[in-house]
Design a protein around this motif. Structure first.
Motif, mmCIF file in Angstrom:
data_model
loop_
_atom_site.group_PDB
_atom_site.id
_atom_site.type_symbol
_atom_site.label_atom_id
_atom_site.label_comp_id
_atom_site.label_asym_id
_atom_site.label_seq_id
_atom_site.Cartn_x
_atom_site.Cartn_y
_atom_site.Cartn_z
ATOM 1 N N SER A 59 0.818 -1.220 0.000
ATOM 2 C CA SER A 59 0.000 0.000 0.000
ATOM 3 C C SER A 59 0.848 1.263 0.000
ATOM 4 O O SER A 59 0.326 2.362 -0.182
ATOM 5 C CB SER A 59 -0.906 0.005 1.230
ATOM 6 O OG SER A 59 -0.126 0.080 2.419
ATOM 7 N N GLY A 60 2.155 1.115 0.216
ATOM 8 C CA GLY A 60 3.055 2.262 0.308
ATOM 9 C C GLY A 60 3.397 2.646 1.730
ATOM 10 O O GLY A 60 4.287 3.472 1.960
ATOM 11 N N ALA A 61 2.722 2.071 2.708
ATOM 12 C CA ALA A 61 2.995 2.388 4.112
ATOM 13 C C ALA A 61 4.341 1.815 4.541
ATOM 14 O O ALA A 61 4.782 0.772 4.051
ATOM 15 C CB ALA A 61 1.879 1.836 4.998
ATOM 16 N N ARG A 62 4.989 2.527 5.467
ATOM 17 C CA ARG A 62 6.229 2.054 6.082
ATOM 18 C C ARG A 62 5.938 1.753 7.543
ATOM 19 O O ARG A 62 5.389 2.581 8.265
ATOM 20 C CB ARG A 62 7.323 3.115 5.973
ATOM 21 C CG ARG A 62 7.708 3.465 4.540
ATOM 22 C CD ARG A 62 8.793 4.536 4.522
ATOM 23 N NE ARG A 62 8.388 5.706 5.277
ATOM 24 C CZ ARG A 62 9.196 6.393 6.095
ATOM 25 N NH1 ARG A 62 10.437 5.999 6.277
ATOM 26 N NH2 ARG A 62 8.743 7.462 6.724
ATOM 27 N N VAL A 63 6.327 0.559 7.990
ATOM 28 C CA VAL A 63 5.948 0.069 9.311
ATOM 29 C C VAL A 63 7.177 -0.497 10.011
ATOM 30 O O VAL A 63 8.051 -1.091 9.367
ATOM 31 C CB VAL A 63 4.865 -1.029 9.196
ATOM 32 C CG1 VAL A 63 4.471 -1.560 10.559
ATOM 33 C CG2 VAL A 63 3.640 -0.501 8.468
ATOM 34 N N ILE A 64 7.245 -0.302 11.320
ATOM 35 C CA ILE A 64 8.243 -1.001 12.135
ATOM 36 C C ILE A 64 7.511 -1.834 13.175
ATOM 37 O O ILE A 64 6.410 -1.486 13.609
ATOM 38 C CB ILE A 64 9.214 -0.034 12.818
ATOM 39 C CG1 ILE A 64 8.469 0.988 13.687
ATOM 40 C CG2 ILE A 64 10.103 0.667 11.803
ATOM 41 C CD1 ILE A 64 9.384 1.814 14.565
ATOM 42 N N LEU A 65 8.113 -2.947 13.556
ATOM 43 C CA LEU A 65 7.500 -3.836 14.530
ATOM 44 C C LEU A 65 7.589 -3.235 15.923
ATOM 45 O O LEU A 65 8.667 -2.790 16.359
ATOM 46 C CB LEU A 65 8.189 -5.203 14.496
ATOM 47 C CG LEU A 65 7.990 -6.003 13.213
ATOM 48 C CD1 LEU A 65 8.943 -7.193 13.168
ATOM 49 C CD2 LEU A 65 6.540 -6.465 13.085
ATOM 50 N N ASP A 66 6.478 -3.212 16.635
ATOM 51 C CA ASP A 66 6.451 -2.681 17.985
ATOM 52 C C ASP A 66 7.139 -3.633 18.948
ATOM 53 O O ASP A 66 7.152 -4.852 18.748
ATOM 54 C CB ASP A 66 5.005 -2.453 18.433
ATOM 55 C CG ASP A 66 4.937 -1.810 19.792
ATOM 56 O OD1 ASP A 66 5.301 -0.622 19.896
ATOM 57 O OD2 ASP A 66 4.552 -2.496 20.764
ATOM 58 N N CYS A 140 5.079 -2.474 25.213
ATOM 59 C CA CYS A 140 3.656 -2.787 25.051
ATOM 60 C C CYS A 140 3.377 -4.280 25.050
ATOM 61 O O CYS A 140 2.264 -4.700 25.358
ATOM 62 C CB CYS A 140 3.137 -2.153 23.758
ATOM 63 S SG CYS A 140 3.251 -0.347 23.762
ATOM 64 N N ARG A 141 4.366 -5.086 24.699
ATOM 65 C CA ARG A 141 4.177 -6.532 24.663
ATOM 66 C C ARG A 141 5.193 -7.203 25.581
ATOM 67 O O ARG A 141 6.173 -7.790 25.142
ATOM 68 C CB ARG A 141 4.312 -7.047 23.229
ATOM 69 C CG ARG A 141 3.283 -6.484 22.264
ATOM 70 C CD ARG A 141 3.477 -7.019 20.861
ATOM 71 N NE ARG A 141 3.346 -8.458 20.831
ATOM 72 C CZ ARG A 141 3.608 -9.218 19.752
ATOM 73 N NH1 ARG A 141 3.989 -8.639 18.633
ATOM 74 N NH2 ARG A 141 3.470 -10.516 19.801
#
Length: 277
Positions: A59-66, A140-141
């Motif tokens: 989709s074009g989003a950039r994500v990092i793992l929390d 958070c985890r």
């Protein structure tokens, strides 16, 4: 894609289950704190892996793992990238968490739709990443620390060598500028107006000093820890190591773990079942 959308409810329930640790942990964060609040699960496709584990979606989003810190060691980083790259093109369920980071990348929990493989849990369980809060105030985890403990006990990846001792200045100096996990007996806690100092050696010794900001120390105390309860205890700390007179690092509230037979984290099949498969 239709199959993924149809299974979003099931995947979302599985992801939500990951928010709650399956074993009691000290100072687990509250679900409502801004850093840990979650958004709706959405379907995505893994398109590419960027620098230091940035996940680029179709989709074009950039994500990092929390709740995950990318390794500094080049060989481990290469193995972690290969682990993620093997899942390129996979359909994902992405659950946003908290606020974006300073580079405007979304923080998220991510599962592969096929098999429900949890990306953060898989990397940490293979010893290819740390369980860490990074810039957030809370981990958070927290159950990921149990998965990390299991990888450490088995000597996987990052944990092939023993942890450096907090009293071994020479070993710590060799790791300057890197993220480290260190254990040792805390000799003294000095509370000052603006900072608190955790000393792992006697005065003048070449040993680690951990600095804690006034704001962070308030959070540490709110979680039931104090100078009196910390002095003389075996403690594990993590952070980026610097050298200023001696080895030092600045710790966040979830970077300080008191160790002992009763509260040393241990992973087992029940703890890991929802984190990596």
């Amino acid at each position: 894609m239709r199959g993924l959308v149809g299974s979003t409810g099931r995947i979302g329930a599985a992801l939500l289950a990951l928010l709650l640790p399956r074993a009691p942990l000290r100072a687990a964060p509250q679900v409502g704190v801004p850093d840990c609040m979650t958004g709706p699960v959405r379907a995505e496709v893994l398109a590419d892996i960027g620098i230091r584990g940035e996940i680029r979606l179709a989709s074009g989003a950039r994500v990092i793992l929390d709740s995950l810190r990318w390794p500094d060691a080049p060989d481990v980083a290469a193995a972690a990238r290969a682990w993620l790259d093997a899942r390129r093109g996979a359909e994902l369920a992405v659950m946003p968490r908290g606020r974006p980071d300073r580079w405007d990348r979304e923080r998220a929990d991510i599962q592969v739709a096929e098999g429900d493989t949890d990306l953060a849990g898989g990397l940490i369980g293979a010893g290819l990443a740390f369980a860490d809060a990074n810039e957030a105030d809370s981990l958070c985890r927290p159950a990921l620390r149990l998965v990390e403990a299991d990888a450490r006990a088995k000597g996987h990846g990052l944990w092939r060598e023993p942890l450096p001792d907090a009293a071994d200045g020479a070993a710590l100096r060799a790791r300057a500028g890197r993220f480290v996990v260190v254990e040792g007996r805390l000799r003294h806690v000095g509370e000052r107006s603006n900072r608190t100092y955790l000393d792992f050696g006697t005065r003048g010794a070449d040993a680690l000093t951990v600095t804690v900001s006034k704001r962070t120390w308030r959070m540490v105390r709110a979680r039931g820890l104090s100078a009196a309860s910390l002095e003389g205890r075996l403690v594990r700390v993590r952070g980026i190591l610097d050298i200023w007179r001696g080895p030092t690092l600045e710790a966040g509230p979830d970077a300080i773990e008191v160790l002992g037979e009763a509260d040393r984290p241990e992973a087992g099949p029940e703890t890991e079942r929802g984190l990596r498969r």
